[in-house]
Motif scaffolding. Sequence first.
Motif, PDB file in Angstrom:
ATOM      1  N   PHE A  32      48.103   8.676  38.293  1.00  0.00           N
ATOM      2  CA  PHE A  32      47.812  10.037  38.755  1.00  0.00           C
ATOM      3  C   PHE A  32      46.766  10.697  37.856  1.00  0.00           C
ATOM      4  O   PHE A  32      46.877  10.667  36.638  1.00  0.00           O
ATOM      5  CB  PHE A  32      49.094  10.872  38.745  1.00  0.00           C
ATOM      6  N   GLU A  33      45.742  11.260  38.472  1.00  0.00           N
ATOM      7  CA  GLU A  33      44.715  11.972  37.713  1.00  0.00           C
ATOM      8  C   GLU A  33      44.292  13.211  38.475  1.00  0.00           C
ATOM      9  O   GLU A  33      44.313  13.237  39.698  1.00  0.00           O
ATOM     10  CB  GLU A  33      43.489  11.080  37.484  1.00  0.00           C
ATOM     11  N   THR A  34      43.896  14.239  37.727  1.00  0.00           N
ATOM     12  CA  THR A  34      43.360  15.436  38.365  1.00  0.00           C
ATOM     13  C   THR A  34      41.844  15.380  38.330  1.00  0.00           C
ATOM     14  O   THR A  34      41.262  14.679  37.510  1.00  0.00           O
ATOM     15  CB  THR A  34      43.835  16.705  37.637  1.00  0.00           C
ATOM     16  N   GLU A  35      41.229  16.121  39.218  1.00  0.00           N
ATOM     17  CA  GLU A  35      39.770  16.173  39.252  1.00  0.00           C
ATOM     18  C   GLU A  35      39.292  17.456  38.591  1.00  0.00           C
ATOM     19  O   GLU A  35      39.837  18.531  38.837  1.00  0.00           O
ATOM     20  CB  GLU A  35      39.272  16.141  40.697  1.00  0.00           C
ATOM     21  N   LYS A  36      38.265  17.348  37.788  1.00  0.00           N
ATOM     22  CA  LYS A  36      37.694  18.553  37.189  1.00  0.00           C
ATOM     23  C   LYS A  36      36.825  19.272  38.214  1.00  0.00           C
ATOM     24  O   LYS A  36      36.242  18.650  39.090  1.00  0.00           O
ATOM     25  CB  LYS A  36      36.862  18.191  35.955  1.00  0.00           C
ATOM     26  N   MET A  37      36.771  20.578  38.050  1.00  0.00           N
ATOM     27  CA  MET A  37      35.925  21.365  38.951  1.00  0.00           C
ATOM     28  C   MET A  37      35.172  22.418  38.139  1.00  0.00           C
ATOM     29  O   MET A  37      35.578  22.772  37.034  1.00  0.00           O
ATOM     30  CB  MET A  37      36.766  22.061  40.022  1.00  0.00           C
ATOM     31  N   SER A  38      34.050  22.864  38.679  1.00  0.00           N
ATOM     32  CA  SER A  38      33.281  23.913  38.013  1.00  0.00           C
ATOM     33  C   SER A  38      33.489  25.223  38.746  1.00  0.00           C
ATOM     34  O   SER A  38      33.695  25.250  39.965  1.00  0.00           O
ATOM     35  CB  SER A  38      31.792  23.555  37.995  1.00  0.00           C
ATOM     36  N   LEU A  39      33.451  26.303  37.978  1.00  0.00           N
ATOM     37  CA  LEU A  39      33.688  27.628  38.554  1.00  0.00           C
ATOM     38  C   LEU A  39      32.846  28.649  37.798  1.00  0.00           C
ATOM     39  O   LEU A  39      32.782  28.639  36.575  1.00  0.00           O
ATOM     40  CB  LEU A  39      35.172  28.007  38.436  1.00  0.00           C
ATOM     41  N   ASN A  40      32.185  29.525  38.537  1.00  0.00           N
ATOM     42  CA  ASN A  40      31.427  30.620  37.942  1.00  0.00           C
ATOM     43  C   ASN A  40      32.263  31.878  37.917  1.00  0.00           C
ATOM     44  O   ASN A  40      32.836  32.269  38.939  1.00  0.00           O
ATOM     45  CB  ASN A  40      30.157  30.905  38.757  1.00  0.00           C
ATOM     46  N   MET A  41      32.367  32.509  36.746  1.00  0.00           N
ATOM     47  CA  MET A  41      32.929  33.858  36.654  1.00  0.00           C
ATOM     48  C   MET A  41      31.754  34.785  36.381  1.00  0.00           C
ATOM     49  O   MET A  41      31.110  34.711  35.344  1.00  0.00           O
ATOM     50  CB  MET A  41      33.958  33.951  35.535  1.00  0.00           C
ATOM     51  N   GLY A  42      31.454  35.685  37.291  1.00  0.00           N
ATOM     52  CA  GLY A  42      30.296  36.544  37.150  1.00  0.00           C
ATOM     53  C   GLY A  42      29.060  35.915  37.750  1.00  0.00           C
ATOM     54  O   GLY A  42      29.144  34.825  38.313  1.00  0.00           O
ATOM     55  N   PRO A  43      27.884  36.553  37.700  1.00  0.00           N
ATOM     56  CA  PRO A  43      27.620  37.752  36.895  1.00  0.00           C
ATOM     57  C   PRO A  43      28.173  39.052  37.448  1.00  0.00           C
ATOM     58  O   PRO A  43      28.118  40.064  36.754  1.00  0.00           O
ATOM     59  CB  PRO A  43      26.085  37.803  36.865  1.00  0.00           C
ATOM     60  N   SER A  44      28.666  39.086  38.673  1.00  0.00           N
ATOM     61  CA  SER A  44      29.264  40.315  39.197  1.00  0.00           C
ATOM     62  C   SER A  44      30.755  40.074  39.370  1.00  0.00           C
ATOM     63  O   SER A  44      31.202  39.593  40.419  1.00  0.00           O
ATOM     64  CB  SER A  44      28.622  40.703  40.532  1.00  0.00           C
ATOM     65  N   HIS A  45      31.510  40.349  38.331  1.00  0.00           N
ATOM     66  CA  HIS A  45      32.942  40.123  38.341  1.00  0.00           C
ATOM     67  C   HIS A  45      33.599  41.213  37.491  1.00  0.00           C
ATOM     68  O   HIS A  45      33.097  41.521  36.407  1.00  0.00           O
ATOM     69  CB  HIS A  45      33.263  38.731  37.775  1.00  0.00           C
ATOM     70  N   PRO A  46      34.693  41.808  37.940  1.00  0.00           N
ATOM     71  CA  PRO A  46      35.297  42.911  37.169  1.00  0.00           C
ATOM     72  C   PRO A  46      35.665  42.517  35.736  1.00  0.00           C
ATOM     73  O   PRO A  46      35.575  43.327  34.821  1.00  0.00           O
ATOM     74  CB  PRO A  46      36.551  43.260  37.976  1.00  0.00           C
ATOM     75  N   SER A  47      36.067  41.286  35.517  1.00  0.00           N
ATOM     76  CA  SER A  47      36.525  40.876  34.193  1.00  0.00           C
ATOM     77  C   SER A  47      35.396  40.557  33.226  1.00  0.00           C
ATOM     78  O   SER A  47      35.643  40.351  32.034  1.00  0.00           O
ATOM     79  CB  SER A  47      37.427  39.646  34.310  1.00  0.00           C
ATOM     80  N   THR A  48      34.156  40.494  33.701  1.00  0.00           N
ATOM     81  CA  THR A  48      33.055  40.210  32.794  1.00  0.00           C
ATOM     82  C   THR A  48      32.394  41.491  32.283  1.00  0.00           C
ATOM     83  O   THR A  48      31.423  41.414  31.529  1.00  0.00           O
ATOM     84  CB  THR A  48      31.995  39.326  33.470  1.00  0.00           C
ATOM     85  N   HIS A  49      32.899  42.640  32.693  1.00  0.00           N
ATOM     86  CA  HIS A  49      32.481  43.928  32.120  1.00  0.00           C
ATOM     87  C   HIS A  49      30.966  44.107  32.155  1.00  0.00           C
ATOM     88  O   HIS A  49      30.353  44.523  31.177  1.00  0.00           O
ATOM     89  CB  HIS A  49      32.971  44.051  30.671  1.00  0.00           C
ATOM     90  N   GLY A  50      30.345  43.764  33.244  1.00  0.00           N
ATOM     91  CA  GLY A  50      28.902  43.895  33.363  1.00  0.00           C
ATOM     92  C   GLY A  50      28.319  42.624  33.935  1.00  0.00           C
ATOM     93  O   GLY A  50      29.034  41.757  34.418  1.00  0.00           O
ATOM     94  N   VAL A  51      26.998  42.526  33.852  1.00  0.00           N
ATOM     95  CA  VAL A  51      26.336  41.366  34.454  1.00  0.00           C
ATOM     96  C   VAL A  51      26.339  40.198  33.468  1.00  0.00           C
ATOM     97  O   VAL A  51      25.313  39.821  32.913  1.00  0.00           O
ATOM     98  CB  VAL A  51      24.909  41.725  34.904  1.00  0.00           C
ATOM     99  N   PHE A  52      27.501  39.653  33.256  1.00  0.00           N
ATOM    100  CA  PHE A  52      27.693  38.508  32.376  1.00  0.00           C
ATOM    101  C   PHE A  52      28.298  37.373  33.205  1.00  0.00           C
ATOM    102  O   PHE A  52      29.218  37.587  33.988  1.00  0.00           O
ATOM    103  CB  PHE A  52      28.636  38.891  31.233  1.00  0.00           C
ATOM    104  N   ARG A  53      27.736  36.171  33.013  1.00  0.00           N
ATOM    105  CA  ARG A  53      28.190  35.032  33.809  1.00  0.00           C
ATOM    106  C   ARG A  53      28.754  33.967  32.871  1.00  0.00           C
ATOM    107  O   ARG A  53      28.142  33.639  31.858  1.00  0.00           O
ATOM    108  CB  ARG A  53      27.012  34.475  34.594  1.00  0.00           C
ATOM    109  N   LEU A  54      29.923  33.469  33.224  1.00  0.00           N
ATOM    110  CA  LEU A  54      30.539  32.408  32.430  1.00  0.00           C
ATOM    111  C   LEU A  54      30.721  31.194  33.330  1.00  0.00           C
ATOM    112  O   LEU A  54      31.483  31.224  34.305  1.00  0.00           O
ATOM    113  CB  LEU A  54      31.898  32.884  31.887  1.00  0.00           C
ATOM    114  N   GLN A  55      29.982  30.122  33.010  1.00  0.00           N
ATOM    115  CA  GLN A  55      30.126  28.865  33.743  1.00  0.00           C
ATOM    116  C   GLN A  55      31.274  28.086  33.110  1.00  0.00           C
ATOM    117  O   GLN A  55      31.257  27.822  31.904  1.00  0.00           O
ATOM    118  CB  GLN A  55      28.840  28.042  33.654  1.00  0.00           C
TER     119      GLN A  55
END
Length: 421
Positions: A32-55
């Motif tokens: 059994f193995e899980t697959e990795k995935m990529s996700l962008n948080m921001g640049p327009s996201h309430p938790s990034t407190h402004g135009v900040f993007r976290l890949q």
Amino acid sequence: MSTGFAYPDHEARAAEAAEAARARAAGETPEFETEKMSLNMGPSHPSTHGVFRLQMELDGETLTKADPVIGYLHRGDEKIAENMTYNQFVPYTDRLDYLAPLANNMAYAIAVEKLAGLTVPPRCQAIRVITAELARISSHLMGLGAFGLDVGAWTVLVWCLNEREKLYRLFEELTGARFTTSYTRIGGVTRDVPPDWLGHVNTFCDEFLPMLEETLAMLTRNKIFMDRTVDVGVISKADALAYGLTGPNLRGSGVALDLRKDKPYSGYENYEFDVPVGSKGDCYDRYLVRGEEMRQSARIIKQAVAKFPGGAWFAEDAKKIFNPPKDKVLTSMEELIQHFMLVTEGPQMPAGEVYFEAENPKGILGFYIVSKGGGVPYRLKIRSPSFCNLSIIPKVSVGCLISDVVAILGSFDFVMGECDR
């Protein structure tokens, strides 16, 4: 916008899938193995407190890689400064940390005054200390409210905004503006404090402190808040120093560096206050440090109001630096000519270079200025605390759950205006 972020290896995933298919065909049971995935948080996201993007790269809900992406708010402030006079750049400093413009104004003004070899009178220094500490409270209230909201505490945000509204009324009485104040000038301030303003400040502090205790009591022993913040986003003392963290984020890791104590400016050495530090360096410690700093800011303000000095509120002997009072401009030819020269050519500075840094709410804000003489800086560089503080995000967030990332970002209390500048 190109970054160094590498998405999950699709070739390796295809090979794993082929191996699993072969194992099934051969009657074997694939591991059994899980697959990795990529996700962008921001640049327009309430938790990034402004135009900040976290890949982010995720394995289930666990972060395995993180890459902060900045630059969405870039305005070229440093280059703009090289094309305008020293006075004309003051409003641009408002827009760095737009939650504490009064503190930014002061840091820039003192840097230029250091270049000019100018010292402002004690009354001006006291005004700057009061406004800078009010700005610290205002900034920390916004940070506290937003952090609480990030981890599910809605009421704290509403109470903090209510207190900030009282501060905005004080700012408007003093400067004529609520948000971007542009109050401090090179060699002084725009105007003296209005009648009764200091009394209003004192009243605010008296009413604010009990309200602050009630607000902090909503979180300090709150089980949900503690579960979301204790032992989350831990930054060791060595890492905090290595990554150049400053302000509450550094002090939360146990380093008692505060320029108001270590390299006093604007008369801070005349006031008694403590520098709070954390013990673990987690999100909870950073919250506790900001809470205590607001108490200490109110303590400084009350001292400054109690022994508020008389005299001039601008450097009277700096005729080539500071604009003369308006009543003299309208009645005296000499002051009229002085005003005309300052507006058209800017305050005349000697050649040289200077660096000054101040202890702002988000951390150390520094201005490095190179002058070749005249009214315009040859080069101006800004050391912004949020830019440095965000650099540790990849290290501190890897291994955390994705919900912890929201708490970590909230505990950093960054602002993208000064990060991207």
